[in-house]
Design an enzyme around this catalytic site. Sequence first.
Site, PDB file in Angstrom:
ATOM      1  N   GLY A  70       0.809  -1.215   0.000  1.00  0.00           N
ATOM      2  CA  GLY A  70       0.000   0.000   0.000  1.00  0.00           C
ATOM      3  C   GLY A  70       0.842   1.264   0.000  1.00  0.00           C
ATOM      4  O   GLY A  70       0.522   2.242  -0.694  1.00  0.00           O
ATOM      5  N   ASN A 149      -8.360   3.770   8.024  1.00  0.00           N
ATOM      6  CA  ASN A 149      -7.689   2.679   8.740  1.00  0.00           C
ATOM      7  C   ASN A 149      -7.823   2.770  10.253  1.00  0.00           C
ATOM      8  O   ASN A 149      -7.672   1.776  10.950  1.00  0.00           O
ATOM      9  CB  ASN A 149      -6.207   2.631   8.369  1.00  0.00           C
ATOM     10  CG  ASN A 149      -5.536   3.970   8.451  1.00  0.00           C
ATOM     11  OD1 ASN A 149      -5.984   4.944   7.878  1.00  0.00           O
ATOM     12  ND2 ASN A 149      -4.457   4.040   9.205  1.00  0.00           N
ATOM     13  N   SER A 197      -3.239  -3.531  -0.769  1.00  0.00           N
ATOM     14  CA  SER A 197      -2.133  -4.223  -0.111  1.00  0.00           C
ATOM     15  C   SER A 197      -2.584  -5.610   0.334  1.00  0.00           C
ATOM     16  O   SER A 197      -3.594  -5.735   1.036  1.00  0.00           O
ATOM     17  CB  SER A 197      -1.693  -3.390   1.102  1.00  0.00           C
ATOM     18  OG  SER A 197      -0.699  -4.068   1.816  1.00  0.00           O
ATOM     19  N   HIS A 199      -1.455  -7.902   2.508  1.00  0.00           N
ATOM     20  CA  HIS A 199      -1.460  -8.391   3.893  1.00  0.00           C
ATOM     21  C   HIS A 199      -2.659  -7.879   4.696  1.00  0.00           C
ATOM     22  O   HIS A 199      -2.864  -8.295   5.835  1.00  0.00           O
ATOM     23  CB  HIS A 199      -0.130  -8.091   4.601  1.00  0.00           C
ATOM     24  CG  HIS A 199       0.098  -6.664   4.982  1.00  0.00           C
ATOM     25  ND1 HIS A 199       0.005  -6.245   6.279  1.00  0.00           N
ATOM     26  CD2 HIS A 199       0.435  -5.584   4.252  1.00  0.00           C
ATOM     27  CE1 HIS A 199       0.287  -4.941   6.324  1.00  0.00           C
ATOM     28  NE2 HIS A 199       0.549  -4.522   5.105  1.00  0.00           N
ATOM     29  N   THR A 234      12.564  -7.290 -10.472  1.00  0.00           N
ATOM     30  CA  THR A 234      12.102  -8.674 -10.611  1.00  0.00           C
ATOM     31  C   THR A 234      10.865  -8.899  -9.753  1.00  0.00           C
ATOM     32  O   THR A 234      10.832  -8.520  -8.579  1.00  0.00           O
ATOM     33  CB  THR A 234      13.238  -9.645 -10.185  1.00  0.00           C
ATOM     34  OG1 THR A 234      14.362  -9.366 -11.007  1.00  0.00           O
ATOM     35  CG2 THR A 234      12.819 -11.095 -10.338  1.00  0.00           C
ATOM     36  N   CYS A 322       1.495   1.857  11.934  1.00  0.00           N
ATOM     37  CA  CYS A 322       2.703   2.604  11.579  1.00  0.00           C
ATOM     38  C   CYS A 322       2.892   3.793  12.502  1.00  0.00           C
ATOM     39  O   CYS A 322       3.918   4.428  12.515  1.00  0.00           O
ATOM     40  CB  CYS A 322       2.621   3.089  10.142  1.00  0.00           C
ATOM     41  SG  CYS A 322       1.518   2.146   9.151  1.00  0.00           S
TER      42      CYS A 322
HETATM   43  N1  PLP Z   1      -2.982   2.945   3.482  1.00  0.00           N
HETATM   44  C1  PLP Z   1      -3.772   2.555   4.498  1.00  0.00           C
HETATM   45  C2  PLP Z   1      -5.147   3.114   4.609  1.00  0.00           C
HETATM   46  C3  PLP Z   1      -3.291   1.631   5.424  1.00  0.00           C
HETATM   47  O1  PLP Z   1      -4.077   1.247   6.439  1.00  0.00           O
HETATM   48  C4  PLP Z   1      -1.965   1.137   5.291  1.00  0.00           C
HETATM   49  C5  PLP Z   1      -1.398   0.215   6.297  1.00  0.00           C
HETATM   50  O2  PLP Z   1      -1.783   0.225   7.445  1.00  0.00           O
HETATM   51  C6  PLP Z   1      -1.198   1.567   4.195  1.00  0.00           C
HETATM   52  C7  PLP Z   1      -1.735   2.475   3.318  1.00  0.00           C
HETATM   53  C8  PLP Z   1       0.176   1.039   3.967  1.00  0.00           C
HETATM   54  O3  PLP Z   1       0.118  -0.282   3.463  1.00  0.00           O
HETATM   55  P1  PLP Z   1       1.378  -1.262   3.521  1.00  0.00           P
HETATM   56  O4  PLP Z   1       1.491  -1.748   4.920  1.00  0.00           O
HETATM   57  O5  PLP Z   1       1.025  -2.367   2.563  1.00  0.00           O
HETATM   58  O6  PLP Z   1       2.545  -0.498   3.041  1.00  0.00           O
END
Ligand code: PLP
Length: 373
Positions: A70, A149, A197, A199, A234, A322
């Site tokens: 993401g 999120n 994303s 995961h 790659t 994060c």
């Molecule tokens: N965007 C949103 C809304 C997210 O919740 C997150 C991850 O928590 C990301 C972007 C970033 O994704 P990634 O962990 O795959 O880099």
Amino acid sequence: MVIYADNAATTQLDTDAFEAMKPFLLENYANPSGAYSYSKKAKQAIKAARKTIAECINAEPEQIYFTSGGTESDNWAIKGFALSDYDYKAVITSQIEHHAILNSCYDIERLKHPVAYLPVDCKGVVATDTLNRYISDRTGLVSVMTANNEIGTIEPIKELAQIAHSHGALFHTDAVQAVGHIPIDVKVLGIDMLSASAHKFNGPKGIGFLYCKERVLQPFHNGGSQEFGMRAGTENVPAIVGMAVALRKNIIEMEQNAKHLRCLSEELLSILEASNVPFILNGHPTNRLPGNINLSIKGKSGEGLMHMLDLKGICVSTGSACDSHNQQVSHVIQAIGVPEDYCEGTIRITLGKHNTEEEVKAIAETLIKLSRI
Ligand code: PLP
């Protein structure tokens, strides 16, 4: 025993996805760009995965570009736009975006691209009226997330995209929390670019994709000719294969999973309410991601609650994963104006398809005890 309730941070890898990945880790490990026939299986697997993913969001395979997740997709959408835009048109985003978008926007501001950050209402909704007030024919890109999120609010993407298009602007959405959890049809919604994303939908980590309707962006990674010459490097074949299997499975099971998550969420909230825990449910009361429960408990510290839950083997977070090192009230909680005596007591419980009723009861009971300390 661990009760994992931080599914917005990441999800458990689906076992079918894992099984599908294995041969590409151990047997068919050839570089898909190889000219020999041993590379054929890897090349075909990427092609099949691209088709599956495109079908899952009603796109065309050549509109899907694999990325590392993401964060990269968001960076590419914002910075790729800025690099391609010689007229220095404005970008409009919202105040509650993930930092992958916000920090990319701060970067392009340093390159003299004007950026506006839309305020949201107290439920975390980016109102169409607000976008109408900010947008002009000097706007080149509007980027608003599909679902937040932290608080789980689902945004009026279709209407926002229509407004963007009526001013000749592109519309990007960070759908990292939405893909695989709520229906996404890029054609119906009128999306020009979308970040996802793996995961977050029971796929592997370190893989994602950017949907791009037309080739409007500059390549982000320069090098070889992978990803139609748009994203060199790659390909991560096992992860691409695993992502496609996980996404297809989550889409097939979407309705059933959403129903399960809504029941669990309602149960958790009703136990807390019945015990008179003084809390606010942040975000939109109904138009929200099915497994998201973002609570602010009066007079508590979210950080403290999170650590005490951790001691009981329960994993939740205070905001986005994060941001967990950041002890301040999150930018999202600030933007929706949670009252002062509640905002510091914010925790995010995000349930996933593997969570059970017993786990939800255990979370609720632990929270009730902690709220009385
Ligand atoms: N965007 C949103 C809304 C997210 O919740 C997150 C991850 O928590 C990301 C972007 C970033 O994704 P990634 O962990 O795959 O880099």
